[in-house]
Scaffold this motif. Sequence first.
Motif, PDB file in Angstrom:
ATOM      1  N   PHE A   1      48.705  27.928  36.157  1.00  0.00           N
ATOM      2  CA  PHE A   1      48.325  29.028  35.259  1.00  0.00           C
ATOM      3  C   PHE A   1      46.853  28.909  34.888  1.00  0.00           C
ATOM      4  O   PHE A   1      46.245  27.855  35.045  1.00  0.00           O
ATOM      5  CB  PHE A   1      49.192  29.060  34.002  1.00  0.00           C
ATOM      6  N   LYS A   2      46.346  30.018  34.356  1.00  0.00           N
ATOM      7  CA  LYS A   2      44.942  30.101  33.947  1.00  0.00           C
ATOM      8  C   LYS A   2      44.882  30.373  32.444  1.00  0.00           C
ATOM      9  O   LYS A   2      45.618  31.221  31.933  1.00  0.00           O
ATOM     10  CB  LYS A   2      44.275  31.243  34.717  1.00  0.00           C
ATOM     11  N   LEU A   3      44.015  29.644  31.770  1.00  0.00           N
ATOM     12  CA  LEU A   3      43.829  29.850  30.327  1.00  0.00           C
ATOM     13  C   LEU A   3      42.370  30.203  30.049  1.00  0.00           C
ATOM     14  O   LEU A   3      41.478  29.828  30.800  1.00  0.00           O
ATOM     15  CB  LEU A   3      44.151  28.561  29.551  1.00  0.00           C
ATOM     16  N   GLU A   4      42.183  30.929  28.926  1.00  0.00           N
ATOM     17  CA  GLU A   4      40.820  31.137  28.419  1.00  0.00           C
ATOM     18  C   GLU A   4      40.805  30.739  26.955  1.00  0.00           C
ATOM     19  O   GLU A   4      41.782  30.977  26.234  1.00  0.00           O
ATOM     20  CB  GLU A   4      40.402  32.599  28.590  1.00  0.00           C
ATOM     21  N   PHE A   5      39.698  30.149  26.539  1.00  0.00           N
ATOM     22  CA  PHE A   5      39.554  29.727  25.151  1.00  0.00           C
ATOM     23  C   PHE A   5      38.351  30.445  24.540  1.00  0.00           C
ATOM     24  O   PHE A   5      37.425  30.851  25.240  1.00  0.00           O
ATOM     25  CB  PHE A   5      39.335  28.210  25.077  1.00  0.00           C
ATOM     26  N   GLY A   6      38.402  30.575  23.194  1.00  0.00           N
ATOM     27  CA  GLY A   6      37.273  31.184  22.492  1.00  0.00           C
ATOM     28  C   GLY A   6      37.031  30.456  21.196  1.00  0.00           C
ATOM     29  O   GLY A   6      37.881  29.684  20.733  1.00  0.00           O
ATOM     30  N   LYS A   7      35.833  30.701  20.614  1.00  0.00           N
ATOM     31  CA  LYS A   7      35.537  30.133  19.291  1.00  0.00           C
ATOM     32  C   LYS A   7      35.678  31.234  18.267  1.00  0.00           C
ATOM     33  O   LYS A   7      35.081  32.321  18.412  1.00  0.00           O
ATOM     34  CB  LYS A   7      34.123  29.574  19.270  1.00  0.00           C
ATOM     35  N   ASP A   8      36.474  30.952  17.212  1.00  0.00           N
ATOM     36  CA  ASP A   8      36.666  31.965  16.166  1.00  0.00           C
ATOM     37  C   ASP A   8      35.467  31.970  15.211  1.00  0.00           C
ATOM     38  O   ASP A   8      34.506  31.216  15.421  1.00  0.00           O
ATOM     39  CB  ASP A   8      38.016  31.771  15.452  1.00  0.00           C
ATOM     40  N   VAL A   9      35.542  32.801  14.171  1.00  0.00           N
ATOM     41  CA  VAL A   9      34.377  32.935  13.274  1.00  0.00           C
ATOM     42  C   VAL A   9      34.019  31.613  12.589  1.00  0.00           C
ATOM     43  O   VAL A   9      32.878  31.428  12.154  1.00  0.00           O
ATOM     44  CB  VAL A   9      34.589  34.050  12.205  1.00  0.00           C
ATOM     45  N   ASN A  10      34.987  30.688  12.525  1.00  0.00           N
ATOM     46  CA  ASN A  10      34.693  29.373  11.927  1.00  0.00           C
ATOM     47  C   ASN A  10      34.236  28.348  12.964  1.00  0.00           C
ATOM     48  O   ASN A  10      34.041  27.185  12.641  1.00  0.00           O
ATOM     49  CB  ASN A  10      35.948  28.822  11.229  1.00  0.00           C
ATOM     50  N   GLY A  11      34.103  28.785  14.210  1.00  0.00           N
ATOM     51  CA  GLY A  11      33.645  27.872  15.267  1.00  0.00           C
ATOM     52  C   GLY A  11      34.771  27.029  15.839  1.00  0.00           C
ATOM     53  O   GLY A  11      34.531  26.135  16.652  1.00  0.00           O
ATOM     54  N   GLU A  12      36.016  27.345  15.442  1.00  0.00           N
ATOM     55  CA  GLU A  12      37.147  26.562  15.950  1.00  0.00           C
ATOM     56  C   GLU A  12      37.598  27.112  17.307  1.00  0.00           C
ATOM     57  O   GLU A  12      37.673  28.336  17.501  1.00  0.00           O
ATOM     58  CB  GLU A  12      38.311  26.639  14.957  1.00  0.00           C
ATOM     59  N   ILE A  13      37.914  26.198  18.236  1.00  0.00           N
ATOM     60  CA  ILE A  13      38.376  26.630  19.561  1.00  0.00           C
ATOM     61  C   ILE A  13      39.854  27.002  19.497  1.00  0.00           C
ATOM     62  O   ILE A  13      40.680  26.209  19.029  1.00  0.00           O
ATOM     63  CB  ILE A  13      38.130  25.536  20.615  1.00  0.00           C
ATOM     64  N   VAL A  14      40.167  28.229  19.931  1.00  0.00           N
ATOM     65  CA  VAL A  14      41.566  28.689  19.954  1.00  0.00           C
ATOM     66  C   VAL A  14      41.886  29.237  21.341  1.00  0.00           C
ATOM     67  O   VAL A  14      40.987  29.688  22.062  1.00  0.00           O
ATOM     68  CB  VAL A  14      41.854  29.779  18.877  1.00  0.00           C
ATOM     69  N   LEU A  15      43.177  29.205  21.683  1.00  0.00           N
ATOM     70  CA  LEU A  15      43.629  29.804  22.942  1.00  0.00           C
ATOM     71  C   LEU A  15      43.509  31.326  22.822  1.00  0.00           C
ATOM     72  O   LEU A  15      43.953  31.902  21.826  1.00  0.00           O
ATOM     73  CB  LEU A  15      45.085  29.397  23.199  1.00  0.00           C
ATOM     74  N   ALA A  16      42.907  31.965  23.845  1.00  0.00           N
ATOM     75  CA  ALA A  16      42.683  33.421  23.772  1.00  0.00           C
ATOM     76  C   ALA A  16      43.244  34.104  25.023  1.00  0.00           C
ATOM     77  O   ALA A  16      44.084  33.536  25.723  1.00  0.00           O
ATOM     78  CB  ALA A  16      41.193  33.683  23.614  1.00  0.00           C
ATOM     79  N   ASP A  17      42.783  35.318  25.278  1.00  0.00           N
ATOM     80  CA  ASP A  17      43.197  36.123  26.430  1.00  0.00           C
ATOM     81  C   ASP A  17      44.721  36.311  26.450  1.00  0.00           C
ATOM     82  O   ASP A  17      45.285  36.698  25.426  1.00  0.00           O
ATOM     83  CB  ASP A  17      42.670  35.516  27.729  1.00  0.00           C
ATOM     84  N   GLU A  18      45.377  36.082  27.585  1.00  0.00           N
ATOM     85  CA  GLU A  18      46.824  36.336  27.677  1.00  0.00           C
ATOM     86  C   GLU A  18      47.504  35.266  28.526  1.00  0.00           C
ATOM     87  O   GLU A  18      46.850  34.561  29.293  1.00  0.00           O
ATOM     88  CB  GLU A  18      47.095  37.713  28.306  1.00  0.00           C
ATOM     89  N   ILE A  19      48.811  35.161  28.327  1.00  0.00           N
ATOM     90  CA  ILE A  19      49.646  34.341  29.226  1.00  0.00           C
ATOM     91  C   ILE A  19      50.766  35.260  29.674  1.00  0.00           C
ATOM     92  O   ILE A  19      51.523  35.780  28.837  1.00  0.00           O
ATOM     93  CB  ILE A  19      50.195  33.093  28.503  1.00  0.00           C
ATOM     94  N   SER A  20      50.850  35.523  30.972  1.00  0.00           N
ATOM     95  CA  SER A  20      51.785  36.524  31.498  1.00  0.00           C
ATOM     96  C   SER A  20      52.000  36.238  32.977  1.00  0.00           C
ATOM     97  O   SER A  20      51.340  35.347  33.533  1.00  0.00           O
ATOM     98  CB  SER A  20      51.162  37.920  31.315  1.00  0.00           C
ATOM     99  N   PRO A  21      52.854  37.012  33.650  1.00  0.00           N
ATOM    100  CA  PRO A  21      53.004  36.794  35.102  1.00  0.00           C
ATOM    101  C   PRO A  21      51.720  37.121  35.887  1.00  0.00           C
ATOM    102  O   PRO A  21      51.631  36.825  37.076  1.00  0.00           O
ATOM    103  CB  PRO A  21      54.150  37.735  35.492  1.00  0.00           C
ATOM    104  N   ASP A  22      50.711  37.724  35.207  1.00  0.00           N
ATOM    105  CA  ASP A  22      49.402  37.923  35.846  1.00  0.00           C
ATOM    106  C   ASP A  22      48.634  36.611  35.931  1.00  0.00           C
ATOM    107  O   ASP A  22      47.797  36.437  36.822  1.00  0.00           O
ATOM    108  CB  ASP A  22      48.527  38.869  34.994  1.00  0.00           C
ATOM    109  N   THR A  23      48.857  35.746  34.969  1.00  0.00           N
ATOM    110  CA  THR A  23      47.990  34.563  34.823  1.00  0.00           C
ATOM    111  C   THR A  23      48.713  33.242  35.123  1.00  0.00           C
ATOM    112  O   THR A  23      48.129  32.175  34.947  1.00  0.00           O
ATOM    113  CB  THR A  23      47.407  34.493  33.394  1.00  0.00           C
ATOM    114  N   CYS A  24      49.989  33.340  35.509  1.00  0.00           N
ATOM    115  CA  CYS A  24      50.769  32.129  35.819  1.00  0.00           C
ATOM    116  C   CYS A  24      51.435  32.300  37.180  1.00  0.00           C
ATOM    117  O   CYS A  24      51.744  33.427  37.572  1.00  0.00           O
ATOM    118  CB  CYS A  24      51.934  31.960  34.839  1.00  0.00           C
TER     119      CYS A  24
END
Length: 240
Positions: A176-199
């Motif tokens: 599978f493929k994951l994308e991460f982002g930094k929220d307004v507090n600079g914390e790294i969170v899992l973003a984008d989507e997890i679906s049969p498109d990405t796994c």
Amino acid sequence: MKKLSLLYTGKAKKVYATESPEYCIFEYKDAATAFNGQKVGFFDGKGMINNKMANAIFKLLEKDGIKTHFVEELSDRESLVKRVDIIPLEVIIRNIAAGSFCKRYGSEEGVVFDKPTIEFSYKNDALGDPLINSYHAYALKIATEEDVKTIKEMAFAINESLKKIFLKMDIRLVDFKLEFGKDVNGEIVLADEISPDTCRLWDAETNKKLDKDRFRFDMGEFSDVYFEVWNRLKECYGEV
Ligand code: TMP
Ligand code: ASP
């Protein structure tokens, strides 16, 4: 919260600003693309399935202590998520040999790894999302060493949770493929989507492919397998 200006049009979804700088709204499309947008298709219901499935999985991951961008489902194909600065790395975890791993290394499809692998692609459509290593990411100022350490820890923890979530649905999580982002507090969170498109998802008994490979490689039953995975998820976890 209402959709305001369009921030970004992706291949499978649109992202809108809201009245709050902390949040944005995802609108999933029925479109499917493959090979960096060269192949295009769609089916009715794909946007709904990917939206609802990603949300259900994010909620299950949150229960396992994984921080995600998910806030609230707004409709069949729209969700409120935390607005993040996406780290332009596609983070790929593999448990079983398939796809580009087999192509690149000549490995036989279906070989189960002793340990999961991790790799990064530079998320850049114009360059065709080239494979990069962490030192390239530092050189390109895409991520710091600390970011990469956090991303690796989170990605392997997500793999353990996801394997368990899918096994209950009689599905083997191949990769599978994951994308991460930094929220307004600079914390790294899992973003984008997890679906049969990405796994890559294979039936645990028959190894039937239940994911976007059916579209990528014209295997038929493209929409059927998405509905199959979505129905299994509902059967196992209810409306989450
Ligand atoms: P790959 O074997 O083609 O490198 O794909 C590995 C996994 O990543 C597979 O589950 C499909 C997913 N993936 C995406 O979600 N987006 C992409 O653009 C690519 C190339 C793969
Ligand atoms: N998501 C990519 C594309 O649209 C590639 C893929 O998933 O195969 O082209």
